[in-house]
Enzyme design. Sequence first.
Site, PDB file in Angstrom:
ATOM      1  CB  SER A  73      -1.330  -0.303   1.162  1.00 45.26           C
ATOM      2  OG  SER A  73      -2.073  -1.218   0.993  1.00 45.26           O
ATOM      3  CD  GLU A  74       0.192   4.407   2.220  1.00 41.57           C
ATOM      4  OE1 GLU A  74      -0.660   5.169   1.710  1.00 41.57           O
ATOM      5  OE2 GLU A  74      -0.415   3.315   2.811  1.00 41.57           O
ATOM      6  CB  THR A  75       6.922   2.305  -0.380  1.00 38.63           C
ATOM      7  OG1 THR A  75       6.896   0.362  -0.294  1.00 38.63           O
ATOM      8  CG2 THR A  75       8.563   2.267  -0.229  1.00 38.63           C
TER       9      THR A  75
ATOM     10  CG  PHE B 287       6.633   6.921  -3.700  1.00 39.12           C
ATOM     11  CD1 PHE B 287       6.835   8.139  -4.708  1.00 39.12           C
ATOM     12  CD2 PHE B 287       8.049   8.028  -2.602  1.00 39.12           C
ATOM     13  CE1 PHE B 287       7.566   8.818  -4.476  1.00 39.12           C
ATOM     14  CE2 PHE B 287       8.743   8.808  -2.863  1.00 39.12           C
ATOM     15  CZ  PHE B 287       8.327   9.274  -4.375  1.00 39.12           C
TER      16      PHE B 287
ATOM     17  CG  HIS C 209       0.403   1.883   7.028  1.00 40.76           C
ATOM     18  ND1 HIS C 209      -0.340   2.230   5.170  1.00 40.76           N
ATOM     19  CD2 HIS C 209       0.909   1.214   6.576  1.00 40.76           C
ATOM     20  CE1 HIS C 209       0.293   1.809   4.310  1.00 40.76           C
ATOM     21  NE2 HIS C 209       1.306   1.127   5.279  1.00 40.76           N
TER      22      HIS C 209
END
Length: 306
Positions: A46-48, A66, A77
């Site tokens: 979902s995100e990095t 991102f 998060h």
Amino acid sequence: MQTLTYTLVDVFTAQFFGGNQLAVFHDGSGLDTKIMQRIANELNLSETAFICPPRKPQHQLSLRIFTPQVELPIAGHPTIGTAFVMAYLNMLPLYDGMNEWIIEEELTDIAVTVRKEGEKITTVEMIQPLPVFGEVFERQALVADLLSLPKGELDTRFPIQTVSSGIPFLFVPLRSLAAMREINFRTDVWERHFSGDSNRQHIFTFTTETEHDDSTVHCRMFAPAMGISEDPATGAACGPLGAFLVEHGVIDNGDEGHFFIRSEQGIEMGRPSFIDITITKNSETYQEVKIGGTAVVVGRGELYIP
């Protein structure tokens, strides 16, 4: 060839393989936007997040975030998860009790509190920008079609409305847990009627029926514009969610202007997530929006770039 080290963490859970996954790269300095985006797409979480040096020396770090498709100006998060990882790895001085840090994100500087008790990091909290209430979306039949639900499953006691604390979400109240479980998100409807307007690209559904007795709301979030078919925990939406619940009287009156809410999410995905929301409101004015939770470190890895 350059070797980048990252930690994999599950956020908004105290259990392995719950919550929302996050890869936190320990040193993003020297990486350009294009390569960060390609790394996020490669990992397909979902995100990095990428830890970078702070622009202001009195702050602790700068953070770039991102999804597989876009960079985010602020996120929940990744902020909570990155602070947890930095505390877990002793990347910053950490003391028993409350540790207060400032994390620079694209939209604004975020105040974060990390609580440590003995050897355990018990909670991480972030203060989000104050909520901005947007349009009320009147086309209920279209929203029901988007979710593949009968129109009668919408909870018409409350509006379908956009609220933002940096990223707009369209909040859709539903009548029951049964309706939440039956959602079949139609990307064809989304592409025709929702994708072109940034105020209603990200669809956040909720009901006040919950799986867990200590939860206030049960939630699901769909964000094709971010490259996220469904998100197991959406911190950036939870501040606005809390404000929506307070604004429209969905929850009982708070304790002298303080409202405490627990959101459960990700259950349909097999990744239960729990986000604590605190809203402070005096009369008609929102004073503070805060979210928090805990996390679990599940691994560490290396990624190579030419």
